[in-house]
Design an enzyme around this catalytic site. Structure first.
Site, PDB file in Angstrom:
ATOM      1  N   TRP A  48       0.846  -1.199   0.000  1.00 22.74           N
ATOM      2  CA  TRP A  48       0.000   0.000   0.000  1.00 22.74           C
ATOM      3  C   TRP A  48       0.880   1.247   0.000  1.00 22.74           C
ATOM      4  O   TRP A  48       1.941   1.270   0.638  1.00 22.74           O
ATOM      5  CB  TRP A  48      -0.880   0.033   1.255  1.00 22.74           C
ATOM      6  CG  TRP A  48      -2.269  -0.498   1.073  1.00 22.74           C
ATOM      7  CD1 TRP A  48      -3.398   0.225   0.879  1.00 22.74           C
ATOM      8  CD2 TRP A  48      -2.710  -1.868   1.097  1.00 22.74           C
ATOM      9  NE1 TRP A  48      -4.500  -0.595   0.769  1.00 22.74           N
ATOM     10  CE2 TRP A  48      -4.100  -1.885   0.896  1.00 22.74           C
ATOM     11  CE3 TRP A  48      -2.041  -3.094   1.252  1.00 22.74           C
ATOM     12  CZ2 TRP A  48      -4.848  -3.068   0.861  1.00 22.74           C
ATOM     13  CZ3 TRP A  48      -2.781  -4.266   1.219  1.00 22.74           C
ATOM     14  CH2 TRP A  48      -4.164  -4.245   1.022  1.00 22.74           C
ATOM     15  N   LEU A  49       0.388   2.289  -0.693  1.00 25.92           N
ATOM     16  CA  LEU A  49       1.200   3.494  -0.897  1.00 25.92           C
ATOM     17  C   LEU A  49       1.555   4.231   0.390  1.00 25.92           C
ATOM     18  O   LEU A  49       2.731   4.365   0.725  1.00 25.92           O
ATOM     19  CB  LEU A  49       0.462   4.428  -1.872  1.00 25.92           C
ATOM     20  CG  LEU A  49       1.032   5.818  -2.110  1.00 25.92           C
ATOM     21  CD1 LEU A  49       2.470   5.762  -2.574  1.00 25.92           C
ATOM     22  CD2 LEU A  49       0.188   6.579  -3.153  1.00 25.92           C
ATOM     23  N   GLN A  72      -3.617   7.447  -3.043  1.00 30.53           N
ATOM     24  CA  GLN A  72      -3.751   7.594  -1.585  1.00 30.53           C
ATOM     25  C   GLN A  72      -3.006   8.869  -1.188  1.00 30.53           C
ATOM     26  O   GLN A  72      -2.282   9.429  -2.015  1.00 30.53           O
ATOM     27  CB  GLN A  72      -3.122   6.363  -0.898  1.00 30.53           C
ATOM     28  CG  GLN A  72      -4.066   5.619   0.001  1.00 30.53           C
ATOM     29  CD  GLN A  72      -3.451   4.438   0.706  1.00 30.53           C
ATOM     30  OE1 GLN A  72      -2.284   4.105   0.545  1.00 30.53           O
ATOM     31  NE2 GLN A  72      -4.253   3.781   1.523  1.00 30.53           N
ATOM     32  N   ASP A  79     -10.560   5.280   5.293  1.00 28.22           N
ATOM     33  CA  ASP A  79     -11.529   4.597   4.433  1.00 28.22           C
ATOM     34  C   ASP A  79     -13.001   4.734   4.818  1.00 28.22           C
ATOM     35  O   ASP A  79     -13.865   4.758   3.962  1.00 28.22           O
ATOM     36  CB  ASP A  79     -11.193   3.094   4.400  1.00 28.22           C
ATOM     37  CG  ASP A  79      -9.808   2.836   3.843  1.00 28.22           C
ATOM     38  OD1 ASP A  79      -9.010   3.775   3.726  1.00 28.22           O
ATOM     39  OD2 ASP A  79      -9.513   1.676   3.534  1.00 28.22           O
ATOM     40  N   ARG A 115     -15.521  -3.162  11.605  1.00 29.80           N
ATOM     41  CA  ARG A 115     -15.344  -2.913  10.163  1.00 29.80           C
ATOM     42  C   ARG A 115     -16.584  -2.229   9.589  1.00 29.80           C
ATOM     43  O   ARG A 115     -17.585  -2.078  10.274  1.00 29.80           O
ATOM     44  CB  ARG A 115     -15.129  -4.244   9.420  1.00 29.80           C
ATOM     45  CG  ARG A 115     -13.919  -5.006   9.853  1.00 29.80           C
ATOM     46  CD  ARG A 115     -12.628  -4.426   9.342  1.00 29.80           C
ATOM     47  NE  ARG A 115     -12.516  -4.474   7.890  1.00 29.80           N
ATOM     48  CZ  ARG A 115     -11.464  -3.997   7.225  1.00 29.80           C
ATOM     49  NH1 ARG A 115     -10.460  -3.437   7.866  1.00 29.80           N
ATOM     50  NH2 ARG A 115     -11.410  -4.068   5.912  1.00 29.80           N
ATOM     51  N   GLU A 144      -3.894  -2.149  14.616  1.00 35.97           N
ATOM     52  CA  GLU A 144      -4.226  -1.226  13.529  1.00 35.97           C
ATOM     53  C   GLU A 144      -4.825   0.067  14.100  1.00 35.97           C
ATOM     54  O   GLU A 144      -4.490   1.161  13.664  1.00 35.97           O
ATOM     55  CB  GLU A 144      -5.227  -1.921  12.595  1.00 35.97           C
ATOM     56  CG  GLU A 144      -5.534  -1.173  11.317  1.00 35.97           C
ATOM     57  CD  GLU A 144      -6.548  -1.928  10.448  1.00 35.97           C
ATOM     58  OE1 GLU A 144      -7.051  -2.988  10.873  1.00 35.97           O
ATOM     59  OE2 GLU A 144      -6.842  -1.443   9.347  1.00 35.97           O
TER      60      GLU A 144
END
Ligand code: GLC
Length: 445
Positions: free
Chosen positions: A35-36, A108, A169, A214, A411
């Site tokens: 991922w960027l 991103q 997100d 989530r 996370e």
């Protein structure tokens, strides 16, 4: 709090566990690709352990760069087991996509210039110059692409076309816009018949992380639908804008872009290179345009709808990111710092919540709708330091390290008690904890 060897051993082990040779996956199982902005944060931590490995983390991002300059948010692994992921995006429908890597068709937040400078700070001058010289052309092309494609009216702010482009997100203003304007008939039908309960059974993400941490299945389907519509337009921005898909000038993305522009100017100056005149003009415009996102009634900045210019007045962690941009006045910075001090806003026991505690949306364990994230803390600590709030920065550094030391490299974290949520052994949490720890002890970084 754990002492130095324990914290460094535990966080370094997370990075080693997720190391895939020349890049680091964000987390085993849930996020297996590159991922960027994850790789940017990861390199900022890795530079303290192995500066060559930090360089390769960033260099490997360039294999995904499109010929038009775009850096995609994900470069997919090419193992057969990830064929579905690659096929969902089908980057090859766009002629600018690279031939030897498969990627998404969206970007991103532009953290790369920051990461290049942070890694550069660990190198002596001749090596730093070579490092900058390698990364500079890719950075210029990326920033030019952001202006060319994402600021079509030369207003200064760049627009985003999918919530994942913000990196936050599941952030409320985007999710609210999605619910209000983007639910196609088939998703509305699923919602009405409660068929989402069945679809839940097939979700991959909720095999790794509890469902209530989530997004909902209706939201997951809407995200998928937006992605499919982008793909049908071959990720061509002109076609996308013609069909007025979801387009928002996101506050967090633009704040990060302003800081990235200033890093890019610094890199160019050290190389004695002139940035293209048009790029410099655009950069100046962005700094002024940020002030157009200020809402004098609630005394804070918000994201804005690209088409109508309506401010999306739902406060989130993005509210504080103009501190990181570094171009707002001291007076406005002081207003934002007061929100951080307020227990009912952004100052619970383990800050910073991703939406303020007094928000209707606040849910302390739900992805980007309440939990604290170490990358957000890192950005805001940086901003606080540059505006002279050294004590605030030190307190936030300490509470951030305490969360990671006590709970592990999760996370995200519950801002009430600092317990971990989302994926375990998450790479940017580990990497940025290493950086906060090291730079706290040795201010030179
Ligand atoms: C995370 C974040 C996103 C990140 C990705 C991979 O949950 O929302 O910003 O890049 O997933 O770690």
């Amino acid at each position: 709090m754990q002492d130095e060897p324990d914290l460094l051993t535990a966080t370094s082990a997370v990075l080693a566990m997720n190391d895939r040779g020349n890049y680091t996956q964000p987390a085993h199982g849930l996020y297996p690709h590159q991922w960027l902005w994850d790789s940017c944060f990861i390199a900022i931590g890795l530079r303290h352990l192995d500066v060559e490995r930090a360089k390769s983390e960033l260099l490997s991002l360039l294999r995904g760069q499109w010929q038009n300059g775009m850096l995609p948010n994900i470069i997919f692994r090419d193992d057969p087991q990830y064929r579905t992921d690659r096929n969902i995006w089908r980057s090859w429908v766009n002629p600018y996509a690279p031939n030897d890597a498969t990627t998404t068709g969206i970007t991103q937040p532009p953290m790369l210039a920051e990461a290049v400078v942070q890694v550069g700070a660990k190198l002596a001058w001749p090596e730093r110059r070579s490092w900058y010289a390698i990364m500079y052309p890719a950075l210029v092309r990326y920033h030019e692409w952001l202006y060319d494609e994402r600021d079509p009216h030369h207003e200064g702010l760049v627009l985003q076309i999918h919530p994942w482009e913000t990196g936050l997100d599941n952030t409320p203003p985007w999710i609210a816009e999605m619910h209000d304007h983007q639910l196609p008939f088939w998703i509305t039908a699923i919602k009405a018949t409660h068929a989402d309960k069945i679809i839940n059974l097939f979700r991959r993400d909720t095999k790794s992380v509890p469902m209530d941490e989530r997004f909902s299945t209706i939201e997951a389907l809407t995200l998928f639908d937006i992605q499919r519509r982008l793909r049908r337009k071959s990720y061509d921005i002109n076609k996308i804008l013609d069909h007025s898909l979801l387009t928002i000038e996101d506050l967090s993305f633009n704040s990060i872009f302003i800081r990235a522009n200033s890093h890019l100017r610094q890199i160019a100056a050290s190389l004695r290179q002139e940035l293209p005149r048009e790029l410099l003009t655009s950069m100046e415009r962005t700094e002024k345009a940020l002030e157009g996102l200020w809402d004098p009634y609630s005394n804070q900045y918000f994201s804005r709808d690209f088409v109508t210019h309506r401010l999306l007045k739902t406060p989130t962690i993005a509210t504080l990111l103009p501190l990181y941009a570094g171009t707002i006045t001291k007076e406005r910075a002081a207003v934002l710092v007061r929100l951080l001090e307020n227990e009912q806003a952004f100052g619970p026991a383990f800050p910073i919540p991703s939406v303020p505690v007094n928000s209707f949306w606040y849910n302390p364990r739900l992805y980007w709708q309440g939990p604290a994230w170490v990358n957000m803390n890192w950005l805001i600590i940086d901003g606080l330091k540059r505006y002279g709030y050294k004590d605030h920065a030190a307190a936030l550094t300490e509470s951030t390290l305490e969360m990671v030391a006590k709970a592990g490299s999760y996370e995200y974290f519950d801002p009430r008690d600092g317990s971990g949520a989302g994926a375990a052994n998450f790479s940017w949490t580990a990497a940025l904890a290493i950086d906060l720890f090291k730079t706290q002890k040795r201010p030179s970084g």
